[in-house]
Design a protein around this motif. Structure first.
Motif, PDB file in Angstrom:
ATOM      1  N   ILE A   1       0.833  -1.201   0.000  1.00 31.39           N
ATOM      2  CA  ILE A   1       0.000   0.000   0.000  1.00 31.39           C
ATOM      3  C   ILE A   1       0.868   1.251   0.000  1.00 31.39           C
ATOM      4  O   ILE A   1       1.774   1.400   0.824  1.00 31.39           O
ATOM      5  N   VAL A   2       0.589   2.137  -0.945  1.00 28.62           N
ATOM      6  CA  VAL A   2       1.302   3.405  -1.047  1.00 28.62           C
ATOM      7  C   VAL A   2       0.271   4.528  -0.979  1.00 28.62           C
ATOM      8  O   VAL A   2      -0.923   4.304  -1.112  1.00 28.62           O
ATOM      9  N   GLY A   3       0.749   5.734  -0.743  1.00 28.58           N
ATOM     10  CA  GLY A   3      -0.164   6.859  -0.667  1.00 28.58           C
ATOM     11  C   GLY A   3       0.414   7.991   0.147  1.00 28.58           C
ATOM     12  O   GLY A   3       1.599   7.965   0.519  1.00 28.58           O
ATOM     13  N   PRO A   4      -0.396   9.002   0.461  1.00 29.75           N
ATOM     14  CA  PRO A   4       0.090  10.187   1.171  1.00 29.75           C
ATOM     15  C   PRO A   4       0.754   9.848   2.509  1.00 29.75           C
ATOM     16  O   PRO A   4       0.184   9.144   3.337  1.00 29.75           O
ATOM     17  N   SER A   5       1.979  10.315   2.677  1.00 31.90           N
ATOM     18  CA  SER A   5       2.739  10.165   3.937  1.00 31.90           C
ATOM     19  C   SER A   5       2.878   8.717   4.383  1.00 31.90           C
ATOM     20  O   SER A   5       2.979   8.431   5.572  1.00 31.90           O
ATOM     21  N   VAL A   6       2.896   7.773   3.409  1.00 30.17           N
ATOM     22  CA  VAL A   6       2.993   6.360   3.800  1.00 30.17           C
ATOM     23  C   VAL A   6       4.286   6.071   4.553  1.00 30.17           C
ATOM     24  O   VAL A   6       4.303   5.275   5.499  1.00 30.17           O
ATOM     25  N   ALA A   7       5.384   6.730   4.161  1.00 27.77           N
ATOM     26  CA  ALA A   7       6.661   6.498   4.851  1.00 27.77           C
ATOM     27  C   ALA A   7       6.611   6.991   6.288  1.00 27.77           C
ATOM     28  O   ALA A   7       7.312   6.469   7.156  1.00 27.77           O
ATOM     29  N   GLN A   8       5.785   7.970   6.548  1.00 32.28           N
ATOM     30  CA  GLN A   8       5.662   8.534   7.893  1.00 32.28           C
ATOM     31  C   GLN A   8       4.677   7.747   8.752  1.00 32.28           C
ATOM     32  O   GLN A   8       4.928   7.495   9.938  1.00 32.28           O
ATOM     33  N   HIS A   9       3.544   7.346   8.163  1.00 23.65           N
ATOM     34  CA  HIS A   9       2.457   6.748   8.934  1.00 23.65           C
ATOM     35  C   HIS A   9       2.432   5.224   8.911  1.00 23.65           C
ATOM     36  O   HIS A   9       1.690   4.621   9.696  1.00 23.65           O
ATOM     37  N   ASN A  10       3.165   4.590   8.007  1.00 24.95           N
ATOM     38  CA  ASN A  10       3.053   3.132   7.868  1.00 24.95           C
ATOM     39  C   ASN A  10       4.398   2.495   7.549  1.00 24.95           C
ATOM     40  O   ASN A  10       4.480   1.533   6.799  1.00 24.95           O
ATOM     41  N   SER A  11       5.454   3.028   8.129  1.00 19.49           N
ATOM     42  CA  SER A  11       6.804   2.623   7.733  1.00 19.49           C
ATOM     43  C   SER A  11       7.113   1.164   8.065  1.00 19.49           C
ATOM     44  O   SER A  11       7.595   0.416   7.208  1.00 19.49           O
ATOM     45  N   ARG A  12       6.840   0.739   9.289  1.00 18.39           N
ATOM     46  CA  ARG A  12       7.256  -0.617   9.691  1.00 18.39           C
ATOM     47  C   ARG A  12       6.425  -1.715   9.040  1.00 18.39           C
ATOM     48  O   ARG A  12       6.993  -2.716   8.570  1.00 18.39           O
ATOM     49  N   PRO A  13       5.089  -1.580   8.969  1.00 18.23           N
ATOM     50  CA  PRO A  13       4.347  -2.587   8.197  1.00 18.23           C
ATOM     51  C   PRO A  13       4.772  -2.649   6.729  1.00 18.23           C
ATOM     52  O   PRO A  13       4.811  -3.719   6.129  1.00 18.23           O
ATOM     53  N   THR A  14       5.114  -1.492   6.158  1.00 23.09           N
ATOM     54  CA  THR A  14       5.573  -1.462   4.766  1.00 23.09           C
ATOM     55  C   THR A  14       6.857  -2.265   4.609  1.00 23.09           C
ATOM     56  O   THR A  14       6.993  -3.077   3.680  1.00 23.09           O
TER      57      THR A  14
END
Length: 304
Positions: free
Chosen positions: A191-204
């Motif tokens: 899943i990608v999208g706005p602020s994904v690196a900030q809000h979903n870093s570890r699951p990513t």
């Protein structure tokens, strides 16, 4: 159901996950009342934003839940017609114990729904990692909704994200069928999208364990979070939905697409130190993922 003027109340659990947050926002935009069930994982930015929204949005109620506490789930589900079950570990998936916690949480959510008379449907948010991992993936022509990741293979390779998603989805399906609860699952790619690196870093990063093998075997795919949220809601609104739905926008099977994905996830994944322009697109891998069911669902939605 009148989709232009919805009267349903939906529960999103866990609303402070990246996908859960976007489902919550889309439900409110479409006019639904929402119970935002939040697991206590520390004061995340998304959790703070949801609590701020509650102060100004009369159709939003926030509930603190513990997915291992059956009663707290029942409270959040009160008077709801649907639950969007988005269990994700904000710390990522780094050891086997996290798998067990997710499985137990999924079981509790389904069991609570079975005991709540108002629930019409569970939309269970799973992952493509619950379908793509096995020894012989490179020899399989089609990987579709009938495919499941091999549990022993995931355990042997310590693919904890895949193991958690496979076991929890299988457990949810088994219990839903036993309790005769109406359930569908959505299996998104990365899943990608706005602020994904900030809000979903570890699951990513947990999803991307084994990314090179996914890429080479034509099963690395990604999807925009807003599209994922819309698909979840469409899966609830369409009474004909059943089973699993693979959800992705793009299969990554060329060097060009791999580079685009790296750029999208920056700074989680560093850019290669040297990337020669003339080398782009020199290697193409066969696509194996199929999502015909999703195409039909989306086309039906646009037709309404």
């Amino acid at each position: 159901m009148n989709q232009e003027n919805p009267t349903s109340c939906c529960c999103v659990l866990d609303a402070s996950t990246y996908v859960g947050f976007w489902i919550l926002k889309r439900l409110l935009t479409k006019g639904y009342s929402v119970h935002a069930a939040i697991r206590k994982n520390g004061e995340s930015m998304l959790e703070e934003e949801i609590r701020d929204m509650e102060a100004t949005e009369e159709r939003l109620e926030v509930y603190d839940v513990d997915v291992l506490d059956y009663q707290s789930i029942l409270v959040a589900l009160n008077n709801c017609n649907a639950v969007f079950c988005c269990l994700d570990n904000p710390e990522g998936y780094n050891e086997e114990k996290e798998v067990d916690l997710e499985v137990r949480g999924a079981i509790n959510v389904v069991e609570a729904c079975a005991r709540t008379e108002s629930i019409e449907k569970i939309v269970f948010s799973s992952s493509l990692t619950a379908a793509i991992w096995r020894d012989n993936i490179g020899t399989q022509k089609d990987v579709d909704e009938k495919s499941w990741s091999d549990l022993d293979f995931c355990l042997k390779k310590k693919l904890w994200h895949a193991l958690a998603k496979t076991q929890s989805e299988k457990a949810a399906w088994a219990l839903a069928m036993d309790r005769m609860v109406n359930m569908v699952s959505v299996n998104p790619g990365l899943i990608v999208g706005p602020s994904v690196a900030q809000h979903n870093s570890r699951p990513t990063m947990s999803y991307l364990k084994g990314a090179a093998q996914m890429y080479e075997n034509g099963v690395l795919a990604y999807v925009d979070v807003e599209f994922v949220a819309d698909v979840h809601i469409r899966a609830f609104e369409d009474t004909s939905t059943c089973g699993r739905y693979f959800c992705f926008n793009q299969i990554v099977n060329t060097e060009d697409e791999a580079l685009k994905l790296v750029q999208t996830l920056s700074p989680l994944i560093p850019m290669p130190p040297r990337y020669e322009k003339e080398m782009q697109g020199s290697e193409v891998y066969e696509e194996r993922l199929r999502n015909k069911k999703l195409s039909k669902l989306v086309e039906a939605g646009f037709a309404c």
